[in-house]
Design a protein around this motif. Structure first.
Motif, PDB file in Angstrom:
ATOM      1  N   THR A 159     -24.485 -12.218 -40.867  1.00  0.00           N
ATOM      2  CA  THR A 159     -23.425 -12.695 -39.965  1.00  0.00           C
ATOM      3  C   THR A 159     -22.003 -12.516 -40.515  1.00  0.00           C
ATOM      4  O   THR A 159     -21.089 -12.265 -39.715  1.00  0.00           O
ATOM      5  CB  THR A 159     -23.665 -14.186 -39.627  1.00  0.00           C
ATOM      6  N   PRO A 160     -21.784 -12.639 -41.832  1.00  0.00           N
ATOM      7  CA  PRO A 160     -20.413 -12.418 -42.315  1.00  0.00           C
ATOM      8  C   PRO A 160     -19.835 -11.069 -41.868  1.00  0.00           C
ATOM      9  O   PRO A 160     -18.623 -10.947 -41.670  1.00  0.00           O
ATOM     10  CB  PRO A 160     -20.565 -12.462 -43.834  1.00  0.00           C
ATOM     11  N   MET A 161     -20.705 -10.047 -41.656  1.00  0.00           N
ATOM     12  CA  MET A 161     -20.201  -8.735 -41.213  1.00  0.00           C
ATOM     13  C   MET A 161     -19.575  -8.859 -39.830  1.00  0.00           C
ATOM     14  O   MET A 161     -18.450  -8.396 -39.588  1.00  0.00           O
ATOM     15  CB  MET A 161     -21.332  -7.697 -41.158  1.00  0.00           C
ATOM     16  N   GLY A 162     -20.294  -9.503 -38.940  1.00  0.00           N
ATOM     17  CA  GLY A 162     -19.774  -9.711 -37.583  1.00  0.00           C
ATOM     18  C   GLY A 162     -18.518 -10.563 -37.616  1.00  0.00           C
ATOM     19  O   GLY A 162     -17.574 -10.359 -36.839  1.00  0.00           O
ATOM     20  N   MET A 163     -18.491 -11.525 -38.533  1.00  0.00           N
ATOM     21  CA  MET A 163     -17.317 -12.406 -38.636  1.00  0.00           C
ATOM     22  C   MET A 163     -16.068 -11.611 -39.011  1.00  0.00           C
ATOM     23  O   MET A 163     -14.999 -11.792 -38.423  1.00  0.00           O
ATOM     24  CB  MET A 163     -17.574 -13.508 -39.677  1.00  0.00           C
ATOM     25  N   ILE A 164     -16.203 -10.712 -39.990  1.00  0.00           N
ATOM     26  CA  ILE A 164     -15.034  -9.933 -40.419  1.00  0.00           C
ATOM     27  C   ILE A 164     -14.597  -8.980 -39.301  1.00  0.00           C
ATOM     28  O   ILE A 164     -13.408  -8.900 -38.963  1.00  0.00           O
ATOM     29  CB  ILE A 164     -15.334  -9.111 -41.699  1.00  0.00           C
ATOM     30  N   LEU A 165     -15.574  -8.280 -38.724  1.00  0.00           N
ATOM     31  CA  LEU A 165     -15.231  -7.327 -37.655  1.00  0.00           C
ATOM     32  C   LEU A 165     -14.520  -8.069 -36.517  1.00  0.00           C
ATOM     33  O   LEU A 165     -13.484  -7.617 -36.007  1.00  0.00           O
ATOM     34  CB  LEU A 165     -16.494  -6.630 -37.133  1.00  0.00           C
ATOM     35  N   SER A 166     -15.040  -9.211 -36.162  1.00  0.00           N
ATOM     36  CA  SER A 166     -14.458  -9.995 -35.076  1.00  0.00           C
ATOM     37  C   SER A 166     -13.025 -10.428 -35.423  1.00  0.00           C
ATOM     38  O   SER A 166     -12.122 -10.382 -34.589  1.00  0.00           O
ATOM     39  CB  SER A 166     -15.360 -11.199 -34.837  1.00  0.00           C
ATOM     40  N   GLU A 167     -12.827 -10.797 -36.685  1.00  0.00           N
ATOM     41  CA  GLU A 167     -11.504 -11.248 -37.125  1.00  0.00           C
ATOM     42  C   GLU A 167     -10.501 -10.083 -37.094  1.00  0.00           C
ATOM     43  O   GLU A 167      -9.340 -10.250 -36.694  1.00  0.00           O
ATOM     44  CB  GLU A 167     -11.613 -11.808 -38.549  1.00  0.00           C
ATOM     45  N   ILE A 168     -10.943  -8.908 -37.506  1.00  0.00           N
ATOM     46  CA  ILE A 168     -10.052  -7.735 -37.480  1.00  0.00           C
ATOM     47  C   ILE A 168      -9.674  -7.433 -36.028  1.00  0.00           C
ATOM     48  O   ILE A 168      -8.499  -7.179 -35.710  1.00  0.00           O
ATOM     49  CB  ILE A 168     -10.714  -6.502 -38.146  1.00  0.00           C
ATOM     50  N   ILE A 169     -10.664  -7.495 -35.132  1.00  0.00           N
ATOM     51  CA  ILE A 169     -10.376  -7.222 -33.711  1.00  0.00           C
ATOM     52  C   ILE A 169      -9.402  -8.277 -33.171  1.00  0.00           C
ATOM     53  O   ILE A 169      -8.433  -7.953 -32.470  1.00  0.00           O
ATOM     54  CB  ILE A 169     -11.681  -7.202 -32.874  1.00  0.00           C
ATOM     55  N   ASN A 170      -9.624  -9.523 -33.526  1.00  0.00           N
ATOM     56  CA  ASN A 170      -8.714 -10.606 -33.089  1.00  0.00           C
ATOM     57  C   ASN A 170      -7.280 -10.269 -33.467  1.00  0.00           C
ATOM     58  O   ASN A 170      -6.352 -10.447 -32.690  1.00  0.00           O
ATOM     59  CB  ASN A 170      -9.068 -11.915 -33.787  1.00  0.00           C
ATOM     60  N   GLY A 186     -26.898  -0.512 -33.942  1.00  0.00           N
ATOM     61  CA  GLY A 186     -26.369   0.850 -33.939  1.00  0.00           C
ATOM     62  C   GLY A 186     -25.061   1.087 -33.205  1.00  0.00           C
ATOM     63  O   GLY A 186     -24.719   2.247 -32.942  1.00  0.00           O
ATOM     64  N   ASN A 187     -24.274   0.067 -32.877  1.00  0.00           N
ATOM     65  CA  ASN A 187     -22.970   0.290 -32.258  1.00  0.00           C
ATOM     66  C   ASN A 187     -22.116   1.171 -33.192  1.00  0.00           C
ATOM     67  O   ASN A 187     -21.803   0.775 -34.317  1.00  0.00           O
ATOM     68  CB  ASN A 187     -22.297  -1.071 -32.030  1.00  0.00           C
ATOM     69  N   PRO A 188     -21.756   2.404 -32.751  1.00  0.00           N
ATOM     70  CA  PRO A 188     -21.131   3.369 -33.671  1.00  0.00           C
ATOM     71  C   PRO A 188     -19.763   2.922 -34.181  1.00  0.00           C
ATOM     72  O   PRO A 188     -19.411   3.189 -35.338  1.00  0.00           O
ATOM     73  CB  PRO A 188     -21.010   4.649 -32.830  1.00  0.00           C
ATOM     74  N   GLU A 189     -18.993   2.250 -33.358  1.00  0.00           N
ATOM     75  CA  GLU A 189     -17.645   1.836 -33.761  1.00  0.00           C
ATOM     76  C   GLU A 189     -17.744   0.758 -34.861  1.00  0.00           C
ATOM     77  O   GLU A 189     -17.065   0.814 -35.895  1.00  0.00           O
ATOM     78  CB  GLU A 189     -16.954   1.264 -32.527  1.00  0.00           C
ATOM     79  N   TYR A 190     -18.612  -0.206 -34.642  1.00  0.00           N
ATOM     80  CA  TYR A 190     -18.821  -1.261 -35.644  1.00  0.00           C
ATOM     81  C   TYR A 190     -19.364  -0.641 -36.931  1.00  0.00           C
ATOM     82  O   TYR A 190     -18.965  -1.001 -38.031  1.00  0.00           O
ATOM     83  CB  TYR A 190     -19.838  -2.293 -35.148  1.00  0.00           C
ATOM     84  N   TYR A 191     -20.283   0.288 -36.755  1.00  0.00           N
ATOM     85  CA  TYR A 191     -20.951   0.866 -37.916  1.00  0.00           C
ATOM     86  C   TYR A 191     -19.950   1.602 -38.819  1.00  0.00           C
ATOM     87  O   TYR A 191     -19.972   1.458 -40.039  1.00  0.00           O
ATOM     88  CB  TYR A 191     -22.069   1.813 -37.464  1.00  0.00           C
ATOM     89  N   LYS A 192     -19.032   2.343 -38.174  1.00  0.00           N
ATOM     90  CA  LYS A 192     -18.061   3.124 -38.934  1.00  0.00           C
ATOM     91  C   LYS A 192     -17.153   2.175 -39.749  1.00  0.00           C
ATOM     92  O   LYS A 192     -16.918   2.381 -40.938  1.00  0.00           O
ATOM     93  CB  LYS A 192     -17.235   3.965 -37.964  1.00  0.00           C
ATOM     94  N   ALA A 193     -16.679   1.131 -39.081  1.00  0.00           N
ATOM     95  CA  ALA A 193     -15.806   0.164 -39.762  1.00  0.00           C
ATOM     96  C   ALA A 193     -16.573  -0.532 -40.892  1.00  0.00           C
ATOM     97  O   ALA A 193     -16.066  -0.717 -41.999  1.00  0.00           O
ATOM     98  CB  ALA A 193     -15.297  -0.866 -38.761  1.00  0.00           C
ATOM     99  N   TRP A 194     -17.809  -0.903 -40.595  1.00  0.00           N
ATOM    100  CA  TRP A 194     -18.642  -1.601 -41.583  1.00  0.00           C
ATOM    101  C   TRP A 194     -18.856  -0.756 -42.843  1.00  0.00           C
ATOM    102  O   TRP A 194     -18.820  -1.260 -43.956  1.00  0.00           O
ATOM    103  CB  TRP A 194     -19.986  -1.960 -40.927  1.00  0.00           C
ATOM    104  N   ASP A 213      -5.953  -7.179 -34.852  1.00  0.00           N
ATOM    105  CA  ASP A 213      -5.399  -5.840 -34.578  1.00  0.00           C
ATOM    106  C   ASP A 213      -5.648  -5.357 -33.157  1.00  0.00           C
ATOM    107  O   ASP A 213      -5.134  -4.316 -32.755  1.00  0.00           O
ATOM    108  CB  ASP A 213      -6.036  -4.795 -35.528  1.00  0.00           C
ATOM    109  N   GLY A 214      -6.495  -6.039 -32.434  1.00  0.00           N
ATOM    110  CA  GLY A 214      -6.831  -5.582 -31.088  1.00  0.00           C
ATOM    111  C   GLY A 214      -8.048  -4.658 -31.085  1.00  0.00           C
ATOM    112  O   GLY A 214      -8.837  -4.658 -30.152  1.00  0.00           O
ATOM    113  N   ASP A 215      -8.203  -3.877 -32.138  1.00  0.00           N
ATOM    114  CA  ASP A 215      -9.406  -3.037 -32.280  1.00  0.00           C
ATOM    115  C   ASP A 215      -9.669  -2.771 -33.774  1.00  0.00           C
ATOM    116  O   ASP A 215      -9.025  -3.384 -34.627  1.00  0.00           O
ATOM    117  CB  ASP A 215      -9.253  -1.720 -31.513  1.00  0.00           C
TER     118      ASP A 215
END
Ligand code: ARG
Length: 583
Positions: free
Chosen positions: A166-177, A224-232, A179-181
């Motif tokens: 879950t920390p992965m989703g937390m960071i991605l979500s925070e970056i989106i919050n 497998g969401n490609p955008e999340y995967y690339k950032a991750w 930067d917008g993307d």
């Protein structure tokens, strides 16, 4: 050749028991509880008497009478209810020490059947720099890795990176919050990434909806969401680099840098197997395995969350499957905080139900917490989390206080060269201080960080043992200059005999450490050996010995002590500098 004193005596005892028709299983000795009365003791007569309903003192006396014939035993007595006390001849001790000195392994044995062991002892996480909580896992793990390798096992350490929860989703979500993307993710360094994580953490703690969102993003990433995967991938790469640097300084080696994410496919396989075998069930949208509750209630294992996400438990179960199938593990050892005991009980039970590792031993070695003087987990002075880097800096500062000034040092080509030697030394001593303090304590019990004493040159510390090695190095240089060479051990006084007996314990100490997976057995031995050497050296001069033979014998004892201490430090993952400096 007699290489191990304890083994040699056990063999003699076995032979004696055999000739008397007694069960050899009980023919074992241990160092005497009363070293003032005897060198070794055997309590076998008591167990034998119980098994055969005989009088233990009588059995012990029969054994004693038989052993009397052997000149290697100088005194044999039957004491108390039937303890057999044995004193050894100096000749036997001397023979064993000579054998050890000539052997490249100092007389140490290896295991009869080497095992393939996978060691899981890192457990760092993406976006989090290592803190004092990660210290024990790395330090104890590294010691166990070295000890198991030394006794002949094939051990592979795997860092088991926390990179898919879950920390992965937390960071991605925070970056989106913010930067917008995710388009800027690849520009972020480790500090920025950990800041995102910290902010995400407090946001999710306060807000259930944010937590849900993070969990959903994690599930999408895993699916497998490609955008999340690339950032991750960027988050993971930067975190691995940062963590590797920390482990390098600490001298913790990992053969494999696999993580939770590498177990994704195997996790799906595990879920499939569970369904096919009818072991799993669906509960409130989640796929779970219920566990037995014989001794205490055990919550079920969650294989698949209701949002399709994969959690900590199933990745660990899947990792067992991979380690058994791909790496052919005979044993898997986890060096992880003991507060995770329930997790491992659940994981091991589920693996058993699934039949994933029928011939593999699974062991969780749970360690206690590093505490501050207040008994609470060790913190920085202002109450923050103690990062490993801060801790190392703190230790270095302490050590630096006791170092001389570079410009006062003799024997170096320049002040810069002297300074360089000091800097390397400071690092080696600082790490030794941290590691030894951790390894001198029993694994399961936590300990209080001895902020004033852990880096001192005296007392039960790493620097003290390092100092002793360097002192013997200097003694050896002086003896060599005086033309003395190490020779046969001849015992002329109490202190020499004590030291000789102590040295001869090496093999049993290492084997016991391996069997119990408890490096503090080695630290205890190293400390008492260093002390025994000091008493010896205070009374038994090498340069001013009465005869050349005596000088050679004493030098042999000194060299053996040095070699053994070096080996012990090496097994604990601690460096032994050739020359130490002190203000
Ligand atoms: N990353 C985990 C944590 O920080 C520790 C992992 C330990 N190893 C394991 N196989 N579960 O809590």
């Amino acid at each position: 050749m007699d290489l191990s004193l304890e083994k040699t005596i056990n063999n003699k005892l076995s032979k004696c028991f055999r000739s008397l028709g007694l069960n050899e299983k009980f023919a074992v000795v241990k160092p005497s509880d009363r070293p003032d009365l005897s060198d070794f003791q055997c309590n076998g007569a008591l167990a034998l008497a119980k098994a055969e309903r005989k009088n233990p003192r009588e059995i012990a006396s029969v054994i004693a009478a038989e052993l009397e014939k052997d000149p290697d035993f100088t005194k044999i007595s039957v004491d108390g209810p039937g303890f057999l006390n044995l004193s050894l001849s100096d000749a036997l001790i001397s023979r064993v020490l000579c054998g050890m000195a000539e052997d490249s392994r100092l007389g140490c044995s290896t295991v009869d059947t080497p095992q393939k062991i996978i060691l899981d002892s890192g457990g760092p996480n993406v976006a989090k720099s290592l803190h004092v909580g990660h210290l024990r896992s790395a330090v104890i793990g590294e010691a166990i890795r070295r000890i198991e390798k030394f006794v002949g096992n094939d051990i592979i350490s795997d860092v088991h990176f926390g990179d898919y929860g879950t920390p992965m989703g937390m960071i991605l979500s925070e970056i989106i919050n913010q930067d917008g993307d995710l388009s800027k993710t690849e520009t972020y360094d480790i500090n920025q990434i950990s800041d995102f994580y910290k902010r995400a953490n407090s946001r999710c703690k306060e807000n259930e909806a944010e937590k849900e969102k993070a969990s959903r993003i994690t599930a999408d990433l895993q699916n497998g969401n490609p955008e999340y995967y690339k950032a991750w991938q960027h988050l993971r790469r930067v975190s691995v680099e940062a963590v590797k640097k920390n482990y390098d300084v600490l001298g913790a080696h990992f053969d494999l840098w696999l993580g939770e994410s590498d177990a994704h496919q195997a996790s799906l396989d595990v879920i499939k197997i569970a369904k096919e075998k009818g072991i799993s069930e669906v509960d409130d949208g989640a796929t779970i395995i219920r566990l037995g509750e014989s001794n205490k209630p055990k919550p079920p294992v969650i294989l698949l969350k209701s949002n399709g996400g994969i959690g900590y438990q199933v990745t660990d179960i899947a990792t067992i499957k991979m380690r058994v199938d791909d790496l052919k593990a005979d044993e898997i050892i986890y060096v992880v905080d003991k507060r995770q005991s329930l997790h491992f009980e659940q994981v091991f039970e589920a693996a058993e139900k699934l039949g994933l590792a029928p011939h593999t031993t699974l062991q969780h070695i749970g360690f206690g917490t590093v505490n501050g003087a207040d008994g609470k987990p060790f913190k920085t002075r202002d109450g923050g989390v103690m990062n490993l880097e801060d801790l190392i800096a703190l230790s270095k500062n302490k050590v630096r206080e006791s170092m001389p000034d570079a410009k006062d040092l003799e024997g170096f080509p320049s002040v810069e060269a002297a300074q360089q030697y000091i800097d390397t030394l400071v690092e080696d001593i600082a790490i030794a201080a941290i590691k030894f303090q951790d390894l001198k304590n029993n694994i399961a019990s936590g300990y209080v960080f001895e902020i004033d004493d852990f880096a001192k040159f005296e007392g039960k510390t790493g620097p003290y043992i390092q100092y002793d090695v360097a002192r013997i190095n200097s003694i050896m240089r002086k003896a060599e200059a005086a033309g003395i060479v190490p020779g046969e051990v001849i015992i002329t006084n109490r202190e020499e005999r004590d030291l000789a007996l102590k040295l001869a314990q090496l093999n049993s100490v290492i084997m016991r450490t391996h069997e119990e997976k408890e490096p503090s057995i080695i630290s205890d031995y190293a400390y008492t050996l260093a002390q025994t050497f000091s008493s010896f050296y205070n009374t038994s001069s090498i340069l001013n010995a009465e005869t050349p033979a005596e000088a050679s014998s004493r030098l042999r004892l000194a060299v053996l002590t040095r070699d053994i201490l070096k080996l012990l430090l090496d097994l604990l993952g601690i460096k032994a500098p050739e020359v130490m400096l002190k203000r």
